[in-house]
Write a protein that holds these residues in place. Sequence first.
Motif, mmCIF file in Angstrom:
data_model
loop_
_atom_site.group_PDB
_atom_site.id
_atom_site.type_symbol
_atom_site.label_atom_id
_atom_site.label_comp_id
_atom_site.label_asym_id
_atom_site.label_seq_id
_atom_site.Cartn_x
_atom_site.Cartn_y
_atom_site.Cartn_z
ATOM 1 N N ALA A 84 -3.912 6.968 13.409
ATOM 2 C CA ALA A 84 -5.232 7.583 13.227
ATOM 3 C C ALA A 84 -5.455 7.961 11.764
ATOM 4 O O ALA A 84 -6.579 7.861 11.253
ATOM 5 N N TYR A 85 -4.406 8.393 11.087
ATOM 6 C CA TYR A 85 -4.478 8.736 9.654
ATOM 7 C C TYR A 85 -4.910 7.509 8.853
ATOM 8 O O TYR A 85 -5.820 7.580 8.033
ATOM 9 N N LEU A 112 -11.717 15.135 10.013
ATOM 10 C CA LEU A 112 -10.773 14.546 9.059
ATOM 11 C C LEU A 112 -9.319 14.860 9.413
ATOM 12 O O LEU A 112 -8.406 14.444 8.710
ATOM 13 N N VAL A 113 -9.118 15.587 10.500
ATOM 14 C CA VAL A 113 -7.769 15.925 10.968
ATOM 15 C C VAL A 113 -7.342 14.860 11.969
ATOM 16 O O VAL A 113 -8.059 14.565 12.921
ATOM 17 N N THR A 114 -6.164 14.292 11.743
ATOM 18 C CA THR A 114 -5.643 13.276 12.650
ATOM 19 C C THR A 114 -4.351 13.788 13.293
ATOM 20 O O THR A 114 -3.748 14.749 12.807
ATOM 21 N N THR A 115 -3.945 13.149 14.367
ATOM 22 C CA THR A 115 -2.735 13.581 15.071
ATOM 23 C C THR A 115 -1.699 12.477 15.202
ATOM 24 O O THR A 115 -0.686 12.659 15.866
ATOM 25 N N SER A 116 -1.962 11.345 14.581
ATOM 26 C CA SER A 116 -0.977 10.256 14.589
ATOM 27 C C SER A 116 -1.081 9.494 13.269
ATOM 28 O O SER A 116 -2.119 9.535 12.604
ATOM 29 N N MET A 130 6.464 9.773 3.846
ATOM 30 C CA MET A 130 5.156 9.900 3.268
ATOM 31 C C MET A 130 4.790 8.620 2.527
ATOM 32 O O MET A 130 3.671 8.136 2.666
ATOM 33 N N ILE A 131 5.721 8.108 1.770
ATOM 34 C CA ILE A 131 5.450 6.879 1.017
ATOM 35 C C ILE A 131 5.162 5.715 1.963
ATOM 36 O O ILE A 131 4.274 4.908 1.703
ATOM 37 N N ALA A 132 5.872 5.643 3.081
ATOM 38 C CA ALA A 132 5.619 4.576 4.051
ATOM 39 C C ALA A 132 4.193 4.682 4.604
ATOM 40 O O ALA A 132 3.490 3.671 4.718
ATOM 41 N N LEU A 133 3.761 5.888 4.926
ATOM 42 C CA LEU A 133 2.413 6.065 5.467
ATOM 43 C C LEU A 133 1.354 5.794 4.400
ATOM 44 O O LEU A 133 0.370 5.104 4.651
ATOM 45 N N TRP A 134 1.545 6.332 3.209
ATOM 46 C CA TRP A 134 0.582 6.065 2.142
ATOM 47 C C TRP A 134 0.519 4.577 1.832
ATOM 48 O O TRP A 134 -0.541 4.046 1.511
ATOM 49 N N ARG A 177 -9.262 4.324 6.194
ATOM 50 C CA ARG A 177 -10.019 3.070 6.115
ATOM 51 C C ARG A 177 -11.512 3.334 6.345
ATOM 52 O O ARG A 177 -12.357 2.869 5.582
ATOM 53 N N GLN A 178 -11.824 4.121 7.370
ATOM 54 C CA GLN A 178 -13.227 4.427 7.680
ATOM 55 C C GLN A 178 -13.905 5.183 6.535
ATOM 56 O O GLN A 178 -15.022 4.836 6.132
ATOM 57 N N VAL A 179 -13.250 6.204 6.032
ATOM 58 C CA VAL A 179 -13.840 7.021 4.974
ATOM 59 C C VAL A 179 -14.016 6.184 3.707
ATOM 60 O O VAL A 179 -15.046 6.279 3.033
ATOM 61 N N ALA A 180 -13.037 5.378 3.371
ATOM 62 C CA ALA A 180 -13.121 4.557 2.156
ATOM 63 C C ALA A 180 -14.282 3.574 2.213
ATOM 64 O O ALA A 180 -14.899 3.275 1.181
#
Length: 184
Positions: free
Chosen positions: A123-124, A116-120, A1-5, A129-132
């Motif tokens: 994509a997350y 807002l649901v992603t599958t990779s 989780m930390i890596a993705l965040w 990035r897009q929403v921000a």
Amino acid sequence: MIALWSRVLRAVGDSRLLLKAKPLADRGVRQRILEQFLEQGVAAERIELDQGQPGTREHLEQYQRVDIGLDTFPYNGTTTTCEALWMGVPVISLAGDRHCSRTGASLLTNCGLADLVTTSEAAYVDMARQVARDRETLREFRAGARERMRRSPLLDAAGVTRELEGVLAELWATSREKLATEEI
């Protein structure tokens, strides 16, 4: 989780991350988490660790400081996701292949927010990035969030009750039929 965040934080250069959890009251826990972010190239100054607020009002007021919620995985949030949506904060979720990793997808879809649901992981990060970047949509989201939830199946207690009653009636009828045939 930390890596993705961390990937999200690197993709959205001026972003900061607020993490809230009671265990963050422990200095060792805080240090360990900050070290893990540092290993991913994210400076400690970009991470705020909060052990939580004393009351519900103070807890919910914290959402005024948040633009986007980043759902956890492989175990998605439930209460946190609902609170964020109620307080006007869009939540980005990574859907997995098990119930615990599809809760976010279910909640968001039932609120009309399946986009807002992603599958990779890629994509997350892209979605964050897009929403921000879209400040106007974020303002509109915050303004209409509660009404969206009020209209959603999540808050349709009467509809959920009718559906449950139907399932229970069907189960009762099936069990009665089964009992009747077993007695013969």
